[in-house]
Design a protein around this motif. Structure first.
Motif, mmCIF file in Angstrom:
data_model
loop_
_atom_site.group_PDB
_atom_site.id
_atom_site.type_symbol
_atom_site.label_atom_id
_atom_site.label_comp_id
_atom_site.label_asym_id
_atom_site.label_seq_id
_atom_site.Cartn_x
_atom_site.Cartn_y
_atom_site.Cartn_z
ATOM 1 N N ASP A 15 0.628 -1.331 -0.022
ATOM 2 C CA ASP A 15 -0.037 -0.237 -0.032
ATOM 3 C C ASP A 15 0.703 1.235 -0.302
ATOM 4 N N PHE A 16 2.144 1.248 -0.197
ATOM 5 C CA PHE A 16 3.156 2.121 -0.380
ATOM 6 C C PHE A 16 3.284 2.850 0.892
ATOM 7 N N LEU A 17 3.024 2.224 2.151
ATOM 8 C CA LEU A 17 3.282 2.991 3.464
ATOM 9 C C LEU A 17 4.839 3.173 3.709
ATOM 10 N N THR A 18 5.451 2.349 2.951
ATOM 11 C CA THR A 18 6.895 2.345 2.824
ATOM 12 C C THR A 18 7.346 3.688 2.271
ATOM 13 N N LEU A 19 6.775 4.203 1.292
ATOM 14 C CA LEU A 19 6.882 5.577 0.888
ATOM 15 C C LEU A 19 6.726 6.764 1.970
ATOM 16 N N SER A 20 5.672 6.380 2.406
ATOM 17 C CA SER A 20 5.298 7.473 3.732
ATOM 18 C C SER A 20 6.279 7.563 4.678
ATOM 19 N N VAL A 21 7.093 6.452 5.092
ATOM 20 C CA VAL A 21 8.103 6.359 6.022
ATOM 21 C C VAL A 21 9.228 7.102 5.554
ATOM 22 N N LEU A 22 9.578 6.769 4.304
ATOM 23 C CA LEU A 22 10.798 7.322 3.534
ATOM 24 C C LEU A 22 10.765 8.799 3.478
ATOM 25 N N VAL A 23 9.536 9.256 3.106
ATOM 26 C CA VAL A 23 9.277 10.643 2.953
ATOM 27 C C VAL A 23 9.454 11.388 4.330
ATOM 28 N N GLY A 24 8.733 10.599 5.288
ATOM 29 C CA GLY A 24 8.524 11.282 6.759
ATOM 30 C C GLY A 24 9.892 11.352 7.355
ATOM 31 N N VAL A 25 10.924 10.370 6.979
ATOM 32 C CA VAL A 25 12.258 10.492 7.755
ATOM 33 C C VAL A 25 13.161 11.113 7.170
ATOM 34 N N LEU A 26 13.457 10.778 5.566
ATOM 35 C CA LEU A 26 14.376 11.471 5.100
ATOM 36 C C LEU A 26 13.975 12.714 4.322
ATOM 37 N N ASP B 235 -1.722 4.150 -8.798
ATOM 38 C CA ASP B 235 -1.748 5.720 -8.661
ATOM 39 C C ASP B 235 -2.523 6.007 -7.474
ATOM 40 N N GLU B 236 -3.662 5.340 -7.090
ATOM 41 C CA GLU B 236 -4.514 5.452 -5.994
ATOM 42 C C GLU B 236 -4.050 4.884 -4.703
ATOM 43 N N ALA B 237 -2.915 4.011 -4.672
ATOM 44 C CA ALA B 237 -2.163 3.493 -3.336
ATOM 45 C C ALA B 237 -1.271 4.638 -3.221
ATOM 46 N N ILE B 238 -0.578 5.021 -4.113
ATOM 47 C CA ILE B 238 0.466 6.068 -4.135
ATOM 48 C C ILE B 238 -0.142 7.540 -3.405
ATOM 49 N N SER B 239 -1.429 7.825 -3.935
ATOM 50 C CA SER B 239 -1.737 9.222 -3.446
ATOM 51 C C SER B 239 -2.279 8.838 -2.062
ATOM 52 N N TRP B 240 -2.734 7.631 -1.936
ATOM 53 C CA TRP B 240 -3.420 7.293 -0.372
ATOM 54 C C TRP B 240 -2.030 7.654 0.696
#
Length: 385
Positions: free
Chosen positions: A52-63, A115-120
């Motif tokens: 669900d791209f929560l990994t992306l959320s973590v990357l942006v939130g930390v780095l 694209d919907e998962a990334i946006s979420w």
């Protein structure tokens, strides 16, 4: 291109609140971030599994947003999106893939269109990213594996792993006669493997689902054409046993020893503490010296400690060409090349630019990458003291 599957960065989907999954990973994910940063030096591309791209959320939130954009634009990271999830179904269903949503209701992010998962994932951050190109870059850097297409093979391999192990086979036989009908689940119940942060009972169903996830990671590694991988799976021993077929130590162990031998400080910690920037690491990571280092490291440092120490010593015995040439030849090269580039520049000016000559004649070597990395990280280490 050498790739690395960072499965320890996979925030495996489960039924918990997404923010709870996010916070649980942050509470124990510092080592994963440090491994990710160091893996940038050892591999051309880091493949990050996600649903669900929560990994992306973590990357942006930390780095940070800009840093993640830089990682994507440099093709240093990519995403392997696994669409769907796995569960153990009661009433003889055994291991099956599943989706939540459709046809008349929206899909959950772990199985929604990419694209919907990334946006979420990006909209869930407290501070929303400002760049419009970030989701486009993520979409471009993502490949998708339909879980429904591999679930049957993964299930078969998992059951074979259990039946091929006398210890597991005997353990399961105490209470069970059929791997599709294990004790501990009612006919209408569903059990999942939700990753390291989910509840772990340790019964036969949990073991089956953990092994299943391990085999899925191996399938993902094959799908992504990754050379190496790391996992946080509780059945890590199985994955490591299978990895022994490559007759190599893990890159994490090998690089840890290399840092001790070479005296390099903790690179990942320096970046996370903002004592040096990720941009500086990526800048030297793109050089031809870095390419030589990666090639040298994977050939010479994946065998054993003695070989690593020996090859490191040999590396620093090599003398660059500029230190071998007579001074009259250096003067001739300096005069002619600099004069060709910029007619009218005198020999005195040219000789002052020793860095130019050094770069010209020394060639490319992992030695120079190590020296540059040491220079950057040593400054960072001094700041941390």
């Amino acid at each position: 291109m050498k790739k690395f599957l960072a499965a320890d960065f996979w925030l495996v989907y489960n039924f918990d609140n997404p923010n709870k999954r996010y916070q649980k990973f942050l509470s124990r994910g510092r080592n994963s971030f440090k491994r990710l940063i160091e893996s940038l030096l050892l591999y051309d591309n880091i493949v990050l599994p996600t649903q669900d791209f929560l990994t992306l959320s973590v990357l942006v939130g930390v780095l940070g947003e800009n840093e993640v954009i830089e990682l994507l634009e440099s093709k240093s990271i990519s995403f392997l999106r696994v669409k769907g999830s796995l569960a153990y179904l009661g009433n003889g269903g055994g291991v099956q893939s599943y989706l939540i949503g459709g046809p008349n209701q929206p899909f959950e992010p772990f199985c929604a269109p990419i694209d919907e998962a990334i946006s979420w994932a990006l909209n869930g951050l407290a501070e929303k990213p400002k760049s419009r190109k970030l989701p486009q870059l993520v979409l471009k850097a993502t490949t998708e594996l339909e879980l429904s297409k591999v679930a049957k093979d993964v299930k078969h391999e998992t059951y074979q792993d259990i039946l091929s192990s006398s210890e597991l086979r005997n353990y399961f036989a105490i209470r069970n006669t059929d791997l599709d009908r294990l004790t501990g689940i009612s006919p209408k119940q569903v059990r999942i493997f939700g990753g390291r942060d989910s509840n772990w009972q340790g019964d036969e169903i949990d073991i089956v689902m953990a092994i299943t996830n391990t085999n899925l990671e191996l399938r993902m590694m094959e799908f992504a054409k990754s050379d190496d991988a790391i996992t946080d799976n509780p059945i890590r021993i199985l994955l490591e046993a299978k990895a022994q077929r490559t007759l190599q130590r893990s890159s994490e162990i090998a690089f840890t020893e290399f840092k001790e031998i070479s005296g390099l400080p903790d690179i990942g910690e320096a970046v996370l503490q903002k004592q040096t920037s990720l941009y500086k690491i990526l800048e030297i990571d793109r050089s031809r010296d870095a390419d030589k280092f990666r090639e040298w490291f994977h050939v010479n440092c994946r065998k054993d400690t003695i070989t690593t120490a020996k090859e490191y010593t040999n590396l620093f015995k090599k003398v660059p060409l500029i230190q071998k040439l007579p001074s009259r030849i250096i003067r001739f090269i300096t005069t002619n090349i600099v004069g060709f580039i910029n007619p009218g520049v005198g020999i005195g000016t040219a000789l002052v630019d020793s860095f130019f000559i050094d770069r010209l004649l020394r060639g490319n070597s992992p030695k120079f990458f190590i020296e540059e990395l040491d220079r950057i990280t040593s400054k960072a280490e001094q700041k941390m003291k």
